[in-house]
Design an enzyme around this catalytic site. Structure first.
Site, PDB file in Angstrom:
ATOM      1  N   PHE A  69       0.827  -1.198   0.000  1.00  0.00           N
ATOM      2  CA  PHE A  69       0.000   0.000   0.000  1.00  0.00           C
ATOM      3  C   PHE A  69       0.862   1.249   0.000  1.00  0.00           C
ATOM      4  O   PHE A  69       0.763   2.088  -0.899  1.00  0.00           O
ATOM      5  CB  PHE A  69      -0.936   0.001   1.211  1.00  0.00           C
ATOM      6  CG  PHE A  69      -1.937   1.115   1.185  1.00  0.00           C
ATOM      7  CD1 PHE A  69      -3.160   0.938   0.553  1.00  0.00           C
ATOM      8  CD2 PHE A  69      -1.658   2.338   1.771  1.00  0.00           C
ATOM      9  CE1 PHE A  69      -4.086   1.972   0.501  1.00  0.00           C
ATOM     10  CE2 PHE A  69      -2.565   3.386   1.730  1.00  0.00           C
ATOM     11  CZ  PHE A  69      -3.791   3.200   1.092  1.00  0.00           C
ATOM     12  N   MET A 118       1.897  -4.847 -10.469  1.00  0.00           N
ATOM     13  CA  MET A 118       2.571  -3.557 -10.362  1.00  0.00           C
ATOM     14  C   MET A 118       4.042  -3.642 -10.756  1.00  0.00           C
ATOM     15  O   MET A 118       4.576  -2.749 -11.409  1.00  0.00           O
ATOM     16  CB  MET A 118       2.453  -3.015  -8.941  1.00  0.00           C
ATOM     17  CG  MET A 118       1.018  -2.894  -8.421  1.00  0.00           C
ATOM     18  SD  MET A 118      -0.003  -1.751  -9.364  1.00  0.00           S
ATOM     19  CE  MET A 118       0.676  -0.194  -8.832  1.00  0.00           C
ATOM     20  N   PHE A 120       6.805  -3.917  -8.536  1.00  0.00           N
ATOM     21  CA  PHE A 120       7.703  -3.201  -7.613  1.00  0.00           C
ATOM     22  C   PHE A 120       7.991  -1.772  -8.093  1.00  0.00           C
ATOM     23  O   PHE A 120       9.133  -1.317  -8.121  1.00  0.00           O
ATOM     24  CB  PHE A 120       9.028  -3.942  -7.445  1.00  0.00           C
ATOM     25  CG  PHE A 120       8.981  -5.235  -6.689  1.00  0.00           C
ATOM     26  CD1 PHE A 120       7.845  -5.608  -5.981  1.00  0.00           C
ATOM     27  CD2 PHE A 120      10.080  -6.079  -6.676  1.00  0.00           C
ATOM     28  CE1 PHE A 120       7.797  -6.818  -5.276  1.00  0.00           C
ATOM     29  CE2 PHE A 120      10.052  -7.283  -5.975  1.00  0.00           C
ATOM     30  CZ  PHE A 120       8.914  -7.651  -5.275  1.00  0.00           C
ATOM     31  N   ASN A 178      11.506  -9.976   0.348  1.00  0.00           N
ATOM     32  CA  ASN A 178      10.396 -10.428  -0.493  1.00  0.00           C
ATOM     33  C   ASN A 178      10.966 -11.192  -1.699  1.00  0.00           C
ATOM     34  O   ASN A 178      11.584 -10.601  -2.579  1.00  0.00           O
ATOM     35  CB  ASN A 178       9.586  -9.214  -0.958  1.00  0.00           C
ATOM     36  CG  ASN A 178       8.355  -9.603  -1.756  1.00  0.00           C
ATOM     37  OD1 ASN A 178       8.176 -10.752  -2.138  1.00  0.00           O
ATOM     38  ND2 ASN A 178       7.504  -8.627  -2.025  1.00  0.00           N
ATOM     39  N   ASN A 183       5.350 -10.788  -9.931  1.00  0.00           N
ATOM     40  CA  ASN A 183       5.391  -9.757 -10.964  1.00  0.00           C
ATOM     41  C   ASN A 183       6.791  -9.309 -11.371  1.00  0.00           C
ATOM     42  O   ASN A 183       6.937  -8.394 -12.167  1.00  0.00           O
ATOM     43  CB  ASN A 183       4.571  -8.547 -10.502  1.00  0.00           C
ATOM     44  CG  ASN A 183       3.126  -8.908 -10.251  1.00  0.00           C
ATOM     45  OD1 ASN A 183       2.518  -9.617 -11.048  1.00  0.00           O
ATOM     46  ND2 ASN A 183       2.582  -8.456  -9.130  1.00  0.00           N
ATOM     47  N   THR A 184       7.828  -9.935 -10.810  1.00  0.00           N
ATOM     48  CA  THR A 184       9.206  -9.696 -11.229  1.00  0.00           C
ATOM     49  C   THR A 184       9.750 -11.009 -11.784  1.00  0.00           C
ATOM     50  O   THR A 184       9.819 -11.994 -11.045  1.00  0.00           O
ATOM     51  CB  THR A 184      10.082  -9.215 -10.065  1.00  0.00           C
ATOM     52  OG1 THR A 184       9.587  -7.954  -9.599  1.00  0.00           O
ATOM     53  CG2 THR A 184      11.532  -9.048 -10.506  1.00  0.00           C
ATOM     54  N   LYS A 215       9.387 -13.345   3.222  1.00  0.00           N
ATOM     55  CA  LYS A 215       7.977 -13.466   2.811  1.00  0.00           C
ATOM     56  C   LYS A 215       7.875 -14.474   1.688  1.00  0.00           C
ATOM     57  O   LYS A 215       8.577 -14.371   0.680  1.00  0.00           O
ATOM     58  CB  LYS A 215       7.438 -12.104   2.351  1.00  0.00           C
ATOM     59  CG  LYS A 215       5.932 -12.108   2.075  1.00  0.00           C
ATOM     60  CD  LYS A 215       5.416 -10.696   1.897  1.00  0.00           C
ATOM     61  CE  LYS A 215       3.895 -10.682   1.765  1.00  0.00           C
ATOM     62  NZ  LYS A 215       3.357  -9.303   1.696  1.00  0.00           N
ATOM     63  N   ASN A 244       2.292 -14.171   0.376  1.00  0.00           N
ATOM     64  CA  ASN A 244       2.149 -13.142  -0.649  1.00  0.00           C
ATOM     65  C   ASN A 244       0.923 -13.454  -1.506  1.00  0.00           C
ATOM     66  O   ASN A 244       0.124 -14.332  -1.172  1.00  0.00           O
ATOM     67  CB  ASN A 244       3.435 -13.100  -1.499  1.00  0.00           C
ATOM     68  CG  ASN A 244       3.733 -11.714  -2.036  1.00  0.00           C
ATOM     69  OD1 ASN A 244       2.827 -10.985  -2.446  1.00  0.00           O
ATOM     70  ND2 ASN A 244       4.999 -11.333  -2.048  1.00  0.00           N
TER      71      ASN A 244
END
Length: 350
Positions: A69, A118, A120, A178, A183-184, A215, A244
């Site tokens: 967030f 997103m 990162f 993390n 998304n990476t 995580k 996650n």
């Protein structure tokens, strides 16, 4: 009132646009010390029964805001003032990066879920460090979540994470590696024990006395969850955050790619928590996140062995008083069960 505003207005606005507007509003609140302190006085958890200590850090409530967030640590004071027992900022990378192309954030209203890809997007570790150094007008417990810079090769991942840790660990109450965002490209491959050990060892050395957690993804096979638990214990990590977002789409019809969070993640996140508790016992602090919507979910995660519980997607659907409401309900439930402290129920059904 919030549900009406969300249904009639916010749900019709692009999800990422609405998010940025919210961040701006929270930052504006943070610039007015009188308003900030008033909100904190009214909404922040103060019931002694909610206090918990984990890895040497004192939390006013076990319920906090998950990473994702407040990516750049720009509004953590306002979020704390609205009732979160801790705020985990990030994910932050050593170097600034724009993330993936928009659109990249999607609401699934019928599932009370979100899909994000997103990537990162953040202003980098140096910028986050500047934000974290600013004097605080209200007390806040802050976790810092770090990830791999997208353009950095996997072979250099440990060095990249260590650079973020060097800048941010001294400013954090706890630090999170993390390795589980979908998304990476290649990031989740770092969860394999043979790759995770040297990475975490490097970060732990740089982090020094700052408690270090990792995580993990909900999509790990059970035996891999066990392996990560064993590794974390052997390395002397402070704990594990589970879980996650997921790449699975069980019961969800959306074809959008990215990590799914919210209600559909509830069952698997709880399964992983229970498995970690069974494997590690109380040798690790377990932080449960994924599908947490209300006080029933928080209560269940605590009973299953979580010391801390986090949420994010629930706030999108429930509004700014979400954490305040959960804290009040949790304190009432403790009194109803004649428990003087939340510590009395942690792991009670594990």
């Amino acid at each position: 009132m919030y549900r009406i505003i969300f249904t009639q207005v916010l749900s019709r606005v692009d999800a990422e646009t609405a998010h940025h507007l919210t961040i701006r509003l929270l930052r504006l609140i943070g610039r007015w010390p009188v308003v900030l302190r008033l909100l904190h006085r009214v909404l922040a958890p103060r019931d002694e029964s909610l206090r918990v200590t984990a890895f040497g850090v004192h939390f006013p409530s076990p319920f906090g805001l998950a990473a994702g967030f407040d990516k750049d640590a720009r509004c953590l004071e306002a979020l704390t003032a609205f009732g979160f027992g801790h705020v985990e900022v990030g994910t932050i990378t050593a170097h600034a990066q724009p993330g993936n192309a928009r659109p990249r954030l999607f609401r699934l209203l019928e599932n009370r879920a979100i899909i994000n890809r997103m990537g990162f997007n953040n202003a980098g570790a140096a910028a986050a460090a500047r934000s974290l150094r600013r004097p605080r007008r209200v007390p806040a417990v802050v976790g810092v979540n770090i990830g791999k810079t997208r353009v950095v090769p996997e072979a250099d991942a440990a060095r990249d994470y260590a650079e973020s840790a060097r800048l941010l660990a001294p400013l954090a109450d706890y630090l999170v590696v993390n390795v589980s965002s979908p998304n990476t490209p290649g990031l989740r491959d770092l969860q394999a024990a043979d790759r995770l050990w040297p990475l975490l060892s490097s970060v732990k050395e740089v982090a020094g006395r700052t408690p270090l957690l990792v995580k993990i993804a909900p999509d790990l096979a059970d035996e891999d969850v066990d392996a990560v638990a064993e590794l974390a214990v052997d390395l002397g990590l402070a704990g594990i955050i589970a879980t996650n977002t997921t790449i699975r789409r069980d019961g969800v019809s959306s074809a959008e790619t990215g990590g799914l969070s919210g209600r559909p993640l509830k069952a698997r996140s709880l399964e992983v928590l229970r498995r970690l508790r069974q494997k590690a016992g109380d040798r690790l602090v377990l932080v449960s996140v994924g599908g947490v919507e209300d006080v029933d979910d928080v209560w269940e995660r605590l009973l299953a062995g979580a010391t801390l519980v986090q949420g994010y997607t629930g706030m999108i659907y429930e509004g700014p008083l979400w954490a305040y409401g959960i804290n009040r309900a949790l304190a009432r439930r403790l009194r109803r069960h004649r428990r003087s402290s939340v510590r009395d129920i942690i792991g009670a059904t594990a």
